[in-house]
Scaffold this motif. Structure first.
Motif, PDB file in Angstrom:
ATOM      1  N   PRO A  51       0.825  -1.223   0.000  1.00 32.44           N
ATOM      2  CA  PRO A  51       0.000   0.000   0.000  1.00 32.44           C
ATOM      3  C   PRO A  51       0.855   1.267   0.000  1.00 32.44           C
ATOM      4  N   ARG A  52       0.377   2.277  -0.679  1.00 35.69           N
ATOM      5  CA  ARG A  52       1.092   3.554  -0.746  1.00 35.69           C
ATOM      6  C   ARG A  52       0.963   4.309   0.569  1.00 35.69           C
ATOM      7  N   SER A  53       1.987   4.999   0.918  1.00 34.89           N
ATOM      8  CA  SER A  53       1.960   5.821   2.126  1.00 34.89           C
ATOM      9  C   SER A  53       1.180   7.104   1.867  1.00 34.89           C
ATOM     10  N   ILE A  54       0.807   7.738   2.959  1.00 34.29           N
ATOM     11  CA  ILE A  54       0.087   9.010   2.918  1.00 34.29           C
ATOM     12  C   ILE A  54       0.991  10.063   3.551  1.00 34.29           C
ATOM     13  N   ARG A  55       1.215  11.154   2.872  1.00 35.38           N
ATOM     14  CA  ARG A  55       2.022  12.230   3.453  1.00 35.38           C
ATOM     15  C   ARG A  55       1.157  12.966   4.465  1.00 35.38           C
ATOM     16  N   ILE A  56       1.608  12.981   5.717  1.00 35.26           N
ATOM     17  CA  ILE A  56       0.822  13.631   6.764  1.00 35.26           C
ATOM     18  C   ILE A  56       1.420  14.963   7.200  1.00 35.26           C
ATOM     19  N   SER A  57       2.626  15.234   6.772  1.00 32.15           N
ATOM     20  CA  SER A  57       3.239  16.549   6.975  1.00 32.15           C
ATOM     21  C   SER A  57       4.409  16.648   6.004  1.00 32.15           C
ATOM     22  N   ALA A  58       5.122  17.753   6.065  1.00 29.12           N
ATOM     23  CA  ALA A  58       6.233  17.956   5.135  1.00 29.12           C
ATOM     24  C   ALA A  58       7.305  16.879   5.267  1.00 29.12           C
ATOM     25  N   ASN A  59       7.493  16.351   6.465  1.00 29.25           N
ATOM     26  CA  ASN A  59       8.565  15.385   6.702  1.00 29.25           C
ATOM     27  C   ASN A  59       8.090  14.053   7.260  1.00 29.25           C
ATOM     28  N   ALA A  60       6.816  13.748   7.126  1.00 26.68           N
ATOM     29  CA  ALA A  60       6.312  12.512   7.715  1.00 26.68           C
ATOM     30  C   ALA A  60       5.305  11.827   6.792  1.00 26.68           C
ATOM     31  N   VAL A  61       5.394  10.495   6.758  1.00 27.72           N
ATOM     32  CA  VAL A  61       4.420   9.689   6.027  1.00 27.72           C
ATOM     33  C   VAL A  61       3.856   8.652   6.986  1.00 27.72           C
ATOM     34  N   ALA A  62       2.703   8.111   6.613  1.00 27.61           N
ATOM     35  CA  ALA A  62       2.066   7.075   7.416  1.00 27.61           C
ATOM     36  C   ALA A  62       1.263   6.181   6.485  1.00 27.61           C
ATOM     37  N   TRP A  63       0.831   5.057   7.006  1.00 21.41           N
ATOM     38  CA  TRP A  63      -0.012   4.126   6.268  1.00 21.41           C
ATOM     39  C   TRP A  63      -1.276   3.899   7.063  1.00 21.41           C
ATOM     40  N   ARG A  64      -2.387   3.667   6.350  1.00 20.62           N
ATOM     41  CA  ARG A  64      -3.640   3.331   7.017  1.00 20.62           C
ATOM     42  C   ARG A  64      -3.497   1.938   7.609  1.00 20.62           C
ATOM     43  N   GLU A  65      -3.844   1.795   8.880  1.00 15.22           N
ATOM     44  CA  GLU A  65      -3.723   0.511   9.551  1.00 15.22           C
ATOM     45  C   GLU A  65      -4.537  -0.565   8.829  1.00 15.22           C
ATOM     46  N   ALA A  66      -5.728  -0.211   8.365  1.00 15.58           N
ATOM     47  CA  ALA A  66      -6.581  -1.180   7.666  1.00 15.58           C
ATOM     48  C   ALA A  66      -5.897  -1.699   6.402  1.00 15.58           C
ATOM     49  N   ASP A  67      -5.174  -0.846   5.687  1.00 20.98           N
ATOM     50  CA  ASP A  67      -4.458  -1.271   4.481  1.00 20.98           C
ATOM     51  C   ASP A  67      -3.350  -2.265   4.823  1.00 20.98           C
ATOM     52  N   ILE A  68      -2.639  -2.000   5.905  1.00 18.81           N
ATOM     53  CA  ILE A  68      -1.552  -2.888   6.340  1.00 18.81           C
ATOM     54  C   ILE A  68      -2.125  -4.240   6.757  1.00 18.81           C
ATOM     55  N   GLU A  69      -3.191  -4.217   7.546  1.00 15.47           N
ATOM     56  CA  GLU A  69      -3.818  -5.460   8.004  1.00 15.47           C
ATOM     57  C   GLU A  69      -4.327  -6.283   6.819  1.00 15.47           C
ATOM     58  N   GLU A  70      -4.926  -5.632   5.842  1.00 17.40           N
ATOM     59  CA  GLU A  70      -5.419  -6.332   4.659  1.00 17.40           C
ATOM     60  C   GLU A  70      -4.259  -6.927   3.865  1.00 17.40           C
ATOM     61  N   TRP A  71      -3.178  -6.205   3.739  1.00 18.00           N
ATOM     62  CA  TRP A  71      -2.004  -6.699   3.022  1.00 18.00           C
ATOM     63  C   TRP A  71      -1.469  -7.954   3.709  1.00 18.00           C
ATOM     64  N   ILE A  72      -1.413  -7.946   5.029  1.00 20.43           N
ATOM     65  CA  ILE A  72      -0.954  -9.117   5.784  1.00 20.43           C
ATOM     66  C   ILE A  72      -1.910 -10.288   5.566  1.00 20.43           C
ATOM     67  N   ARG A  73      -3.224 -10.043   5.651  1.00 19.14           N
ATOM     68  CA  ARG A  73      -4.215 -11.106   5.438  1.00 19.14           C
ATOM     69  C   ARG A  73      -4.053 -11.746   4.053  1.00 19.14           C
ATOM     70  N   GLN A  74      -3.818 -10.928   3.050  1.00 16.98           N
ATOM     71  CA  GLN A  74      -3.637 -11.456   1.700  1.00 16.98           C
ATOM     72  C   GLN A  74      -2.405 -12.347   1.616  1.00 16.98           C
ATOM     73  N   ARG A  75      -1.309 -11.956   2.260  1.00 18.04           N
ATOM     74  CA  ARG A  75      -0.100 -12.776   2.244  1.00 18.04           C
ATOM     75  C   ARG A  75      -0.356 -14.109   2.935  1.00 18.04           C
ATOM     76  N   VAL A  76      -1.093 -14.095   4.045  1.00 18.66           N
ATOM     77  CA  VAL A  76      -1.378 -15.338   4.781  1.00 18.66           C
ATOM     78  C   VAL A  76      -2.253 -16.246   3.925  1.00 18.66           C
ATOM     79  N   GLN A  77      -3.253 -15.677   3.244  1.00 20.25           N
ATOM     80  CA  GLN A  77      -4.135 -16.484   2.391  1.00 20.25           C
ATOM     81  C   GLN A  77      -3.376 -17.109   1.229  1.00 20.25           C
ATOM     82  N   GLU A  78      -2.406 -16.391   0.693  1.00 21.65           N
ATOM     83  CA  GLU A  78      -1.602 -16.930  -0.417  1.00 21.65           C
ATOM     84  C   GLU A  78      -0.821 -18.164   0.015  1.00 21.65           C
ATOM     85  N   ARG A  79      -0.408 -18.205   1.272  1.00 20.40           N
ATOM     86  CA  ARG A  79       0.384 -19.326   1.769  1.00 20.40           C
ATOM     87  C   ARG A  79      -0.476 -20.492   2.173  1.00 20.40           C
ATOM     88  N   ALA A  80      -1.767 -20.260   2.385  1.00 19.37           N
ATOM     89  CA  ALA A  80      -2.663 -21.344   2.844  1.00 19.37           C
ATOM     90  C   ALA A  80      -3.034 -22.272   1.718  1.00 19.37           C
TER      91      ALA A  80
END
Length: 80
Positions: A51-80
Motif C-alpha cells: 500500500p502507498r503511504s500518505i504524506r501527513i506533513s512535510a517530513n512525515a508519512v504514514a499508512w492506514r492501519e486497515a491497508d496494512i492489516e489487509e495486506w498481511i491477510r492477503q499474504r497469509v491467504q496466499e500461503r494457505a
C-alpha cells in the motif's frame, strides 16, 4: 411487516454505533509489524506490491492501519 421492522432496527443499531476510526501508522510501527527493513518496504511500495503511504506533513508519512492489516491477510491467504 415484522421483517422490515427488524431490518430497520438493525440499521438504527449500526448507525448509532461509532465507526472504528482509521489509525495512521508511522514507518517505525509498520516496519516493526512486518519485520522488514526500510529498504524492503521502499522497494515493495515503489513496485506497487505494498500500500502507498500518505504524506501527513512535510517530513512525515504514514499508512492506514486497515491497508496494512489487509495486506498481511492477503499474504497469509496466499500461503494457505
Amino acid at each position: 411487516m415484522m421483517r422490515f421492522m427488524s431490518t430497520a432496527a438493525t440499521y438504527r443499531e449500526q448507525q448509532s454505533q461509532p465507526a472504528t476510526p482509521t489509525r495512521l501508522l508511522r514507518k517505525p510501527v509498520v516496519l516493526e509489524r512486518l519485520g522488514f527493513s526500510d529498504t524492503t518496504l521502499w522497494r515493495l511500495e515503489r513496485s506497487g506490491q505494498f500500500p502507498r503511504s500518505i504524506r501527513i506533513s512535510a517530513n512525515a508519512v504514514a499508512w492506514r492501519e486497515a491497508d496494512i492489516e489487509e495486506w498481511i491477510r492477503q499474504r497469509v491467504q496466499e500461503r494457505a
